[in-house]
Enzyme design. Structure first.
Site, PDB file in Angstrom:
ATOM      1  N   CYS A   1       0.854  -1.122  -0.062  1.00  0.00           N
ATOM      2  CA  CYS A   1       0.012  -0.168   0.022  1.00  0.00           C
ATOM      3  C   CYS A   1       0.791   1.213   0.070  1.00  0.00           C
ATOM      4  O   CYS A   1       1.684   1.335   0.956  1.00  0.00           O
ATOM      5  CB  CYS A   1      -0.958   0.087   1.310  1.00  0.00           C
ATOM      6  SG  CYS A   1      -2.014   1.457   1.281  1.00  0.00           S
TER       7      CYS A   1
ATOM      8  N   CYS B   1       0.733   3.685   3.357  1.00  0.00           N
ATOM      9  CA  CYS B   1       0.936   3.235   4.742  1.00  0.00           C
ATOM     10  C   CYS B   1       2.275   3.726   5.037  1.00  0.00           C
ATOM     11  O   CYS B   1       3.084   4.303   3.873  1.00  0.00           O
ATOM     12  CB  CYS B   1       1.255   1.656   4.680  1.00  0.00           C
ATOM     13  SG  CYS B   1      -0.428   0.804   4.819  1.00  0.00           S
TER      14      CYS B   1
ATOM     15  N   HIS C   1      -3.943   0.747   8.226  1.00  0.00           N
ATOM     16  CA  HIS C   1      -4.249   0.410   7.095  1.00  0.00           C
ATOM     17  C   HIS C   1      -5.618  -0.288   7.143  1.00  0.00           C
ATOM     18  O   HIS C   1      -6.575  -0.059   6.525  1.00  0.00           O
ATOM     19  CB  HIS C   1      -3.497  -0.583   6.392  1.00  0.00           C
ATOM     20  CG  HIS C   1      -3.952  -0.820   4.897  1.00  0.00           C
ATOM     21  ND1 HIS C   1      -3.628  -0.401   3.778  1.00  0.00           N
ATOM     22  CD2 HIS C   1      -4.585  -2.158   4.755  1.00  0.00           C
ATOM     23  CE1 HIS C   1      -4.275  -0.910   2.791  1.00  0.00           C
ATOM     24  NE2 HIS C   1      -4.708  -2.073   3.310  1.00  0.00           N
TER      25      HIS C   1
ATOM     26  N   HIS D   1      -6.758   1.756   1.762  1.00  0.00           N
ATOM     27  CA  HIS D   1      -6.198   2.501   3.144  1.00  0.00           C
ATOM     28  C   HIS D   1      -7.138   3.647   3.353  1.00  0.00           C
ATOM     29  O   HIS D   1      -7.566   4.046   2.476  1.00  0.00           O
ATOM     30  CB  HIS D   1      -4.845   3.109   2.817  1.00  0.00           C
ATOM     31  CG  HIS D   1      -4.355   3.696   3.970  1.00  0.00           C
ATOM     32  ND1 HIS D   1      -3.000   2.746   4.781  1.00  0.00           N
ATOM     33  CD2 HIS D   1      -4.133   4.825   4.731  1.00  0.00           C
ATOM     34  CE1 HIS D   1      -2.538   3.453   5.758  1.00  0.00           C
ATOM     35  NE2 HIS D   1      -3.507   4.721   5.853  1.00  0.00           N
TER      36      HIS D   1
ATOM     37  N   HIS E   1      -8.647   7.118   3.502  1.00  0.00           N
ATOM     38  CA  HIS E   1      -7.994   8.250   2.815  1.00  0.00           C
ATOM     39  C   HIS E   1      -9.216   9.158   2.198  1.00  0.00           C
ATOM     40  O   HIS E   1     -10.054   8.520   1.788  1.00  0.00           O
ATOM     41  CB  HIS E   1      -6.725   7.917   1.959  1.00  0.00           C
ATOM     42  CG  HIS E   1      -7.178   7.369   0.694  1.00  0.00           C
ATOM     43  ND1 HIS E   1      -7.651   6.305   0.411  1.00  0.00           N
ATOM     44  CD2 HIS E   1      -7.378   8.087  -0.445  1.00  0.00           C
ATOM     45  CE1 HIS E   1      -7.850   6.020  -0.711  1.00  0.00           C
ATOM     46  NE2 HIS E   1      -7.655   7.163  -1.397  1.00  0.00           N
TER      47      HIS E   1
END
Length: 354
Positions: A70, A73, A116, A167, A169
């Site tokens: 990811c 992260c 995450h 993730h 966001h």
């Protein structure tokens, strides 16, 4: 809140927002990145009068990477990411694959937490409050750019929405124009102001919903959340501060303090709409703020006539079924809602936290 600004290997800006003042952010981006090259272009539709961003470079953006790769992260050992430090509270950086860039605006990514496996609803009130501070700060900073006329903070959550990174966001778009959705609102505000001898449309809508009560979901001291009378989506909630302000910068301390409690509760209720055992509810959460450019085309309207509010909605209409934008919606912008707003509001009250 402590703010630390730095640069990534390709020159993009990265900003850390920390809840502690003693945190030091000195990690360097060790990736061998070339300078980001974008082909963003804004074109006007002569028939509709709106704008379309052409951004062919986005075809190569990261798409559903495994969790151990990811890019949002923190960096860990030789696993290098968009965030060079080994941990963070909230991190904001210029999008590597922006829809808008240069003279055509700016796009940023907001990482709500370094964890995450969390979602926004899992954040503590302190963490959610820090995200609000980051949104507010970025709104202020982007408003000073010559290429930005309106700032849009939003979160897309869930693969059904089209999210390609798991993730937790969101994003911030700095548009070089007033968006079509906002322009429609401002025209309605101008018309209402003229027809009612100066009354504010947003204030009248909120007052009417509070008086009616049937579609109210949460009535807190400084915020009110309700399903709108003409909701477009199966489950849609509008969240307003009770003291009208044009943007996030205008919120007072009382509203900022209460926001995490109200918003986190709303998100938790969204995950309970369809019952136990159901997957997390996909949603879009969108902050609507007044443009920072001139409003001359909206006669008699100024920035203070606009009301900051958040619109939260899901495209899931019932268990296992999505609301697709079909012919009427996509072809003519006439929405057909399968769930009566009053029914949606009742359900969102039923699933309140104990």
């Amino acid at each position: 809140m402590k703010k630390t600004s730095t640069r990534l290997a390709d020159g993009r800006e990265l900003i850390y927002y920390d809840s502690r003042d003693d945190v030091v952010r000195e990690a360097v981006d060790r990736r061998p990145l070339d300078r980001t090259v974008t082909t963003s272009e804004v074109r006007r539709d002569p028939l509709l009068g709106d704008a379309v961003a052409i951004a062919s470079h986005r075809q190569g953006r990261t798409y559903h990477p495994p969790a151990d790769q990811c890019p949002l992260c923190p960096t860990e050992g030789d696993r290098l990411s968009e965030v060079p430090d080994s941990s963070y509270d909230v991190a904001v950086f210029e999008n590597r694959f922006p829809s808008l860039a240069g003279d055509s605006g700016r796009c940023e990514v907001v990482c709500f937490t370094s964890d995450h496996d969390k979602s926004f609803a899992d954040l503590s009130e302190e963490q959610a409050g820090l995200v609000l501070e980051a949104w507010t700060d970025r709104t202020a900073e982007l408003s000073h750019l010559d290429s930005v006329e309106q700032v849009f903070c939003f979160e897309n959550r869930g693969a059904e929405i089209g999210v390609t990174l798991g993730h937790p966001h969101g994003q911030i778009y700095g548009y070089p124009f007033t968006t079509p959705r906002t322009a429609l609102m401002l025209r309605s505000v101008a018309q209402h102001k003229e027809q009612t001898g100066g009354r504010n449309l947003f204030a009248d809508v909120v007052e009417k919903e509070l008086a009616d009560g049937e579609r109210i979901v949460i009535d807190a001291e400084h915020w009110v959340a309700f399903v709108p009378y003409a909701a477009h989506w199966p489950y849609e909630v509008h969240l307003y501060p009770k003291r009208q302000v044009p943007d996030l910068l205008g919120l007072d301390d009382a509203a900022r303090t209460e926001f995490p409690q109200v918003y986190l509760e709303l998100l938790k209720r969204f995950d309970r709409i369809f019952g136990e055992g159901e997957p997390p509810t996909p949603y879009i959460a969108a902050w609507h703020q007044a443009p920072f450019g001139t409003l001359d085309e909206f006669e008699g309207v100024n920035r203070d006539d606009f009301a900051l509010h958040l619109e939260l909605f899901t495209i899931r209409r019932t268990s296992g079924k999505l609301k697709f934008l079909a012919g009427s919606e996509s072809g003519m912008s006439v929405f057909i809602n399968d769930v009566p707003p009053e029914t949606a509001a009742e359900r969102l009250r039923e699933v309140a936290s104990k």
